[in-house]
Each structure stands twice: as structure tokens, then as C-alpha cells.
Design a protein around this motif. Sequence first.
Motif, short mmCIF file in Angstrom:
data_model
loop_
_atom_site.label_atom_id
_atom_site.label_comp_id
_atom_site.label_asym_id
_atom_site.label_seq_id
_atom_site.Cartn_x
_atom_site.Cartn_y
_atom_site.Cartn_z
N LEU A 172 33.37 26.57 37.90
CA LEU A 172 33.92 25.40 37.22
C LEU A 172 35.30 25.65 36.62
O LEU A 172 36.05 24.71 36.34
N SER A 173 35.66 26.92 36.39
CA SER A 173 36.88 27.25 35.68
C SER A 173 38.11 27.01 36.54
O SER A 173 38.15 27.36 37.73
N SER A 174 39.14 26.42 35.92
CA SER A 174 40.40 26.16 36.63
C SER A 174 41.34 27.35 36.57
O SER A 174 42.42 27.30 37.15
N ALA A 175 40.95 28.41 35.84
CA ALA A 175 41.76 29.62 35.74
C ALA A 175 40.82 30.82 35.79
O ALA A 175 39.63 30.70 35.45
N ARG B 111 36.13 34.07 28.63
CA ARG B 111 36.72 32.74 28.41
C ARG B 111 37.02 32.07 29.75
O ARG B 111 37.58 32.67 30.66
N PHE B 112 36.63 30.82 29.79
CA PHE B 112 36.87 29.99 30.97
C PHE B 112 37.68 28.75 30.56
O PHE B 112 37.70 28.37 29.38
N ARG C 222 39.65 22.52 28.97
CA ARG C 222 39.16 22.92 27.66
C ARG C 222 38.62 24.37 27.71
O ARG C 222 38.13 24.81 28.74
N ILE C 223 38.73 25.05 26.56
CA ILE C 223 38.22 26.42 26.47
C ILE C 223 36.70 26.40 26.40
O ILE C 223 36.12 25.63 25.61
#
Length: 344
Positions: A303-306, A237-238, A243-244
Motif C-alpha cells: 500500500l505504501s507509495s514510498a 514507517r510507510f 499519510r504516515i
Amino acid sequence: MERLSLLQSFAMDKNGRIRSIDEVNRGLACECVCPCCEEPVLARQGDVREWHFAHASGSECDGGAEGALHAAAKQLLLESGGMAIPERRVTASASLPDGRHAAAEAARPEAWIDFATIEAERKIGELRPDIIATVGTEVIFIEVAVTHFIDREKATKIESLGFPTLEIDIAKLHREKWSWEELFGVVVEGVTAKRWISPMSGKALHDEAHSAAIQAAFALPAVPLPHTPPQKPPRTRFMVGGRIVDLIELPFGIALWNSFDPSVNAVTKSLMQRVGGRWQPRFKNWLAPIEAKDYVLSELTKLSSAPPTRRGGSMPFPVEIDFSTNMTVAPVVAGDGRHQGVLR
């Protein structure tokens, strides 16, 4: 039962044939020798003791009576043309892949066999059987036991040669004197003193028993397999644009799902088109070849913020067909928990 003292009931005449005490002249007129030491013997045929042979020198040789009995039994077999054999039994077992196991037995009853050929004391390998006979296409060893019996070591050698072997145990029949009639009844006609070391037609009996064991195993109730609950396929999960976005790993490819957002949709569309992915309207996800996994994971991580999170395990899922595209569909779990599908 206390063993009787065995008298020498047989001796060898001047022509090399074994003779019974009942069929020779009295005293030295019998013209016989001991088969073991070849010293002259005399026929004692008195009125008090059982008739028997005795060494003329007065000193009995060790094992003379047993050796003469052994020689008489071999002569009977050589001249009989055949013999009765005891029952043959072979047991075999079989195990099925699911754990079911059974054993079965194949048997042949007592029977009479005719000798096609027969000879004595011919050496084969390390062994010199008392009698070697052919019965049909089989060669059979026959051992006459008076004082020397087949032990485990000898039985192993016999089994290694692969010849059927029968032992006739005369010693267990406690008698002081033997006659031709008594010996014929035990060695040729009887079966109680005989035992198989390795039975005739042993392989055929084993195959028959093994086949019966397999059938018996299949007849048993099936062993229930342990139930393992289905697992969700692995997914990473990103968080892209708040958004998920889930990357779901399948045996035949990767599926990409994201919650609805026009800007995020544009990002995932561009990424999946770069690796040959296709949008599946029915299931609202993208499907790409499995070879694209590492690249897509790397790009989504950027691209993922987490930090991405991974969960789930692998398990085959039911398969259905999307008839609108004529392609095979394997169900997967969407990000919101609903079951969807991806194309193979």
C-alpha cells in the motif's frame, strides 16, 4: 646457622624397641643394632664426646643417625596417645554477580588431639605415611621429616586422597644429640616444628571461610551498573494515501498508528481487523498479536507509495494499567513524538 654433625642418639634393642644412648649399657653390652642397616652398634659413653651409638664394624651406614632419630620419633607418637597440633587456617573468597568480591579466613587455635587408633607404615593408595591415626571421625596422616620432606608432588597425592596431613620437621632443629625428653617436647608436646599440608576439618573450615567471604562481599558498597538510556521500540514507517502509517514492534505485539485521515483510517482498520487487532481509543492506535507482524508488514509495503523506512531499537518500557479495560498497557511513542500506549 651452621648445622651440627648429628650423632646417632638412638638404636634398636633385641626386642625391636628404640633405645636412647642414655638408657643402655656401655659398649656392645647395649645389645643394640642400627635401625637402618640392622648391623650391631656399640654404645660410646665416654667422658670427651657426647654419648652416641657407633657401628661395631667401624663403618657408619649412610643416614644411620637420621634414620634412628626418625624411628625414635615414630615410636614416641605410637606410644603417646595423642599430640599437640598447630593452628589451622583456611582462606576462601567469594564473588557476587554484581562484581563485588571479598576474601575471608577461618581458623582454629593450637590444640591437643587424642588418638582413637594409631599405626605406622600402612600403605594407602600410592602412599605409605609414617603414622596413620584416627581422631574422632577423621583419619590423619603424620609425616616425620629428618631428611625426606613432603614435596609438591607428594602433597598433590595427599590432597587427592583427602586425608588431613601434618608434617613434623625435626631437621630444622639443629642438634648434635637428642634425648627422649627433647624429642618428646618437639614431636608430641610442641607445635613449632609442625606444619599442615592439609588441615584437619579442612572442608568445614573452608565452608566457614567462604560463608564469611560472602557476607563480607555483601557488606561492600554496591557496584553501580552502567546507565543505558531508554531506546524507542523498532518501528517501520510507510506512506499510505499520502499519510504516515507507523508499525511499532513490541515484545508482546505490534501497534499500528497513523495520522488522522478517514480514508487511511478505513484501510488500517480493515487490515488490523483481519489479523485480530483491536482499536484502543485511549491511545489512538491498533494492537495486534506479534504473529501478525510479517503479514501486516507485507500488506503495508504493497500500500505504501514510498519505500518503508525502519528506525529505533528495543528496550523495556514502564508498564501502566488501563482501568477502563482492565488490561496492562506498555507505553510506546506515537508518530507525532507523543508517548502513547498499547495493550498487552
